[in-house]
Design a protein around this motif. Structure first.
Motif: not given
Length: 312
Positions: A10, A13-14, A160, A164
């Motif tokens: 996570a 992705a963040l 994106e 997330t």
């Protein structure tokens, strides 16, 4: 360690969600490297795995290629009215482009897609697909593989932030389901198999903890038994030798969970297994449990497991 892995995915992705993507963007995937020249607005999903990933990113497809067994609309080029398991989340009436591994190129071309997303099973037609539109083919059969794929796909789609959110939702769902199931099956051996029924009703394939299905169930707190090797074929006698505490049976092909249950209960050996006597044999749909392999499928699987495994 498992929670740390989910948090890391996570976080990755963040970290990529801070700014909009500048096109063109190049994405590496299982069939090579593809440049996407502009933000895709017309996307084709080849298969339920691709569809799950796209829907989790908030993308509705203009075309869809399904396993031929499950295409309810026989005419290529017509809208698919009934998409198994994921249909309630599809609002775009995608056009049937044919088989997910070998779609109809004429219909694909007529849709004028900006992006085609599929699985590496379609690698043999990748050159032809790439001539129609930029094409991304991803692997998805292994444990945690889609978590690596989703940020790549999100980058191609400038989604994106959605990736997330999807990863965070998945992590939350796994943790909540594990909190319920893990105590109930602590120190128990859980065998996951699939069977096509019919003449093969006494033959089973084993899902291990490194593939998508066994990996998810392991993350949910079930001690998945591997047998001898991945996808090993085992007979009824082989099941008796393994003698698990619980069994998850997936009905594949034209088989159904109800038919698989009837075959199991009618079997002289399967009806006497320890798991059967304990009331811990559970029957589900192979298509959902093994073919879709994405964050939405995980949510649906978790709901079914909680409903069936917490009745007593």
């Amino acid at each position: 360690m498992r929670t740390r892995l989910f948090s890391l995915l996570a976080a990755v992705a963040l970290g990529t969600a801070s700014a909009a993507i500048t096109y063109p963007v190049t994405v590496s995937h299982s069939a090579g490297s593809t440049t996407v020249p502009k933000k895709p607005l017309r996307v084709v999903a080849l298969g339920p795995h691709a569809l799950d990933l796209l829907l989790s990113l908030g993308v509705q497809p203009v075309g869809y290629g399904e396993a031929s067994t499950f295409i309810k609309t026989p005419a290529f080029g017509s809208p698919i009215r009934d998409i198994r398991n994921l249909g309630s989340r599809v609002t775009s009436s995608p056009v049937n482009v044919g088989d997910r591994f070998n779609p109809n190129l004429e219909i694909l071309t007529s849709l004028k897609p900006d992006l085609i997303v599929g699985e590496d099973y379609a690698a043999q037609v990748y050159p032809q697909l790439s001539r129609v539109a930029p094409t991304l083919l991803f692997k998805g059969i292994d444990r945690s593989e889609w978590q690596k794929t989703l940020p790549l796909l999100a980058r191609a789609l400038d989604r994106e932030a959605a990736a997330t959110a999807a990863l965070a939702t998945y992590t939350k769902g796994v943790q909540a389901t594990r909190a319920v199931l893990a105590p109930r099956f602590r120190n128990q051996k859980v065998l996951v198999v699939w069977t096509g029924g019919g003449e093969g009703k006494n033959t089973f394939n084993i899902s291990d903890h490194n593939d998508w299905t066994g990996g998810l169930l392991t993350d949910l707190g079930l001690g998945v038994v591997d047998g001898d090797k991945r996808d090993a074929v085992v007979s009824v006698e082989g099941l008796t030798a393994l003698d698990p505490d619980a069994v998850i049976v997936l009905a594949s092909g034209t088989n159904t969970p109800a038919r698989a249950r009837a075959d199991w209960n009618a079997g002289a050996l399967t009806s006497r297994l320890r798991a059967t006597r304990a009331g811990q044999v559970y029957f589900f749909d192979y298509h959902l449990f093994r073919r879709i392999r994405g964050p939405i499928a995980a949510q649906l699987i978790e709901r079914q497991l909680l409903r069936e495994m917490t009745r007593n």
